[in-house]
Design an enzyme around this catalytic site. Structure first.
Site, PDB file in Angstrom:
ATOM      1  N   GLY A 175       0.778  -1.236   0.000  1.00 39.65           N
ATOM      2  CA  GLY A 175       0.000   0.000   0.000  1.00 39.65           C
ATOM      3  C   GLY A 175       0.808   1.283   0.000  1.00 39.65           C
ATOM      4  O   GLY A 175       0.233   2.371   0.070  1.00 39.65           O
ATOM      5  N   GLN A 176       2.139   1.162  -0.080  1.00 41.89           N
ATOM      6  CA  GLN A 176       2.938   2.389  -0.065  1.00 41.89           C
ATOM      7  C   GLN A 176       2.635   3.242  -1.283  1.00 41.89           C
ATOM      8  O   GLN A 176       2.329   2.729  -2.349  1.00 41.89           O
ATOM      9  CB  GLN A 176       4.425   2.040  -0.030  1.00 41.89           C
ATOM     10  CG  GLN A 176       4.850   1.397   1.266  1.00 41.89           C
ATOM     11  CD  GLN A 176       6.208   0.744   1.127  1.00 41.89           C
ATOM     12  OE1 GLN A 176       7.178   1.383   0.794  1.00 41.89           O
ATOM     13  NE2 GLN A 176       6.250  -0.559   1.352  1.00 41.89           N
ATOM     14  N   ARG A 177       2.767   4.556  -1.092  1.00 38.48           N
ATOM     15  CA  ARG A 177       2.351   5.485  -2.136  1.00 38.48           C
ATOM     16  C   ARG A 177       2.986   5.166  -3.487  1.00 38.48           C
ATOM     17  O   ARG A 177       2.325   5.172  -4.515  1.00 38.48           O
ATOM     18  CB  ARG A 177       2.689   6.921  -1.718  1.00 38.48           C
ATOM     19  CG  ARG A 177       2.125   7.969  -2.656  1.00 38.48           C
ATOM     20  CD  ARG A 177       2.481   9.360  -2.195  1.00 38.48           C
ATOM     21  NE  ARG A 177       1.708   9.790  -1.037  1.00 38.48           N
ATOM     22  CZ  ARG A 177       0.483  10.304  -1.106  1.00 38.48           C
ATOM     23  NH1 ARG A 177      -0.098  10.444  -2.274  1.00 38.48           N
ATOM     24  NH2 ARG A 177      -0.143  10.681  -0.028  1.00 38.48           N
TER      25      ARG A 177
END
Lengths: 414, 182
Positions: free
Chosen positions: B70-72
């Site tokens: 889910g990291q940007r």
């Protein structure tokens, strides 16, 4: 007939004769698959001369020198691989990796939608092939030439690129689902693609046009392989069957039925006489190409066979299994010669070095391992990856290894 | 089984197999949730750099769950995984109020995706074991969930750490798949 000159082929060992017949230049090969460093070269020359009229008395010494060169090449053993470099290649997991023929460059495909071309010696990125709109899964150089790259993507297209400039020549559109396997024919005039849409297709490298749709499978086409001369293509499918196609006409020559589970890989041997197939049904089968008959079922693994391959000379077969072991079989007697034990997880990829003396395996235990084919002993554990290894490969010289992992990196060893 | 497992789970799933996409901001607890579902050890979980896939049996279904980092920087790649999704599970860190706006925006963008149109969505209001966690009702209101009309949706409070609320959420997933197939 007049002999013009000799060419040497290191792997698999052979001597190519270039000769003139009725004003035309032709070539034929003398395959020396049984050659070992212990072979007596004088005796071998005598055997060759019996069946090959082009090798006259005056040429005999030249042939002997060539045989000695081949033996010298085989003598290079006990190479110990050292970890050289970790490339933080991609921002998402790698899929497949592939070398060019010399091993000076290699490719990595990734979930980040790119394919990258790397310089092996320096570990620098030469080109970033961008343009796919989804995972780049299948990749290949057009070996032995190495001037083009093909990429197959989950975006349903295949792209053809210049390996020198990174420019995209063509985008092959036509598949209706993910492309998961591809190959150049040996002449580098065609690309074959296999897709989750249950078809395979042939594409013209020059024009970018679709040449043939190979329709007949009822399940996903997940593996394919051209034979050494490029006249036939074999495809393996999740429908449990294997098909052999005539490349020129696009017609199906044989359907190989017998496996009771999804096919995991397919391959021709060097002289195009046999096909080996691996399956989720835990077996591996050997098929005669001319008749399409199954000649052997290698049923030694306890769980799925995830990968299978011949050595370059076609004498040996290696199988990798979800049971955590790999095995080596004789392609002629079908006996299991050695079992490679040691991995702490499933083995998903296996390959021979071009010499046929070593085996490389990639596993979910985060290691790749190097094995001695004769003894079956593990020579080296290549560790350092922090997640499952998806892919591994030798270069043509057999002195460099690359491994690609779910940890988003690849590692170079030599 | 290496890359083959990805191909196997990619193929059109037969009736009893369900493809579930697990998305949400980084540090929301997606991987912990996945491991909890598979009854695996959850004590050493690090940020997901790529994805994890697990198959879980539940109520006669085989749930193939895809947990995507889910990291940007890797959110743009979520769309790699949209095709053939049966149910979307979106995980929210209920205690991280500072990022409610960001998580709401990502969710709204997902619901606008053509390839996810009509796909039922389950929102896990995770980390309810923390004292500072916002209740599910407050999150539902903040995200304007009641304006979703083009699909079935549900919000379920849970704690991936303790396992509380997860079974209820998965019951809803199976129910929504059933009613969609009818």
């Amino acid at each position: 007939m007049k002999l013009k000159r000799f060419h040497l082929r290191y792997y698999p060992p052979g001597i190519i004769l270039e000769y003139e017949k009725k004003g035309c230049l032709r070539s034929k090969s003398i395959d020396l698959f049984d050659l070992t460093p212990a072979t007596n070269p004088d005796e071998l020359v005598a055997v060759i001369r019996q069946s090959e009229p082009l090798i006259t008395e005056s040429r005999a010494n030249q042939v002997k020198q060539l045989i000695l060169r081949l033996q010298q090449k085989q003598g290079q053993k006990n190479h110990r691989f050292c970890f050289i470099k970790e490339l933080k290649a991609h921002v998402l997991p790698l899929t497949n990796v592939a070398f060019d023929k010399s091993g000076s460059r290699f490719l990595t495909g990734s979930y980040d939608r790119t394919c990258r071309v790397w310089d092996t010696a320096s570990g620098t990125e030469l080109h970033r092939l961008e343009g796919h709109s989804n995972v780049v899964y299948a990749i290949a150089f057009n070996n032995p030439y190495g001037d083009k790259v093909a990429t197959g993507s989950f975006d349903k297209t295949c792209k053809l690129w210049s390996a020198e400039t990174g420019v995209c020549f063509h985008t092959f559109c036509g598949h209706t689902a993910e492309i998961v396997c591809l190959a150049f024919n040996p002449q580098s005039t065609l690309v074959a693609t296999g897709s989750m849409d249950c078809t395979a297709k042939l594409w013209d490298v020059e024009t970018g046009e679709e040449v043939a749709a190979l329709i007949g499978h009822t399940g996903e086409v997940i593996a394919l392989c051209f034979n050494t001369v490029g006249s036939q293509l074999v495809t393996g499918s999740f429908d449990h069957s294997v098909s052999v196609w005539d490349v020129a006409s696009g017609e199906r020559v044989h359907t190989l039925i017998g496996h009771r589970g999804e096919i995991t890989n397919v391959q021709f041997n060097w002289d195009c006489s046999l096909i080996v197939t691996g399956s989720m049904d835990t077996t591996c089968k050997l098929w005669e190409v001319v008749s399409g008959e199954c000649v052997a079922t290698l049923a030694e693994h306890k769980e799925e066979v995830l990968d299978v391959c011949f050595d370059l000379s076609g004498q040996l077969i290696a199988t990798a299994s979800a049971d955590g072991t790999a095995r080596v079989f004789s392609a002629t007697t079908h006996q299991c010669l050695v079992t490679l034990e040691g991995h702490g997880g499933e083995i998903s990829k296996i390959c021979f070095n071009p010499q046929g003396s070593r085996i490389l395996t990639a596993s979910s235990d985060k290691t790749a391992r190097l094995w001695d084919v004769q003894s079956g002993s593990c020579l080296q554990v290549l560790d350092g990856h922090t997640d499952e290894i998806f892919s591994c490969a030798f270069n043509y010289e057999g002195d460099t290894i690359i491994t690609g992992s779910k940890d988003n990196t690849c590692r170079i060893w030599y | 089984m290496g890359l083959l497992s990805i191909l196997r789970k990619l193929k059109s799933t037969p009736d009893q197999e369900v493809r579930i996409l697990l998305l949400g901001l980084d540090n929301g607890g997606k991987t912990t949730l996945l491991k909890q579902l598979a009854s695996e050890d959850i004590s050493h979980i690090t940020p997901t750099q790529g994805f994890n896939i697990k198959s879980v049996q539940s109520q006669g279904f085989k749930l193939n769950v895809w947990d995507i980092g889910g990291q940007r920087k890797i959110r743009p790649y979520w769309r790699n995984y949209f095709e053939n999704t049966d149910v979307l599970i979106y995980v929210i860190d209920s205690a991280d109020r500072k990022r409610f706006e960001e998580t709401g925006q990502e969710l709204a963008e997902l619901l606008d995706e053509e390839k996810l149109s009509g796909v039922p969505v389950l929102i896990f209001a995770n980390k309810q074991d923390l004292l500072t966690a916002a209740p599910a009702s407050e999150i539902a209101e903040g995200l304007n969930l009641h304006t979703i009309r083009d699909r079935m949706w549900q919000i379920q409070s849970c704690s991936a750490l303790t396992g509380e609320g997860i079974q209820e959420g998965m019951n809803w997933v199976c129910k929504s798949v059933n009613s969609k197939k009818k």
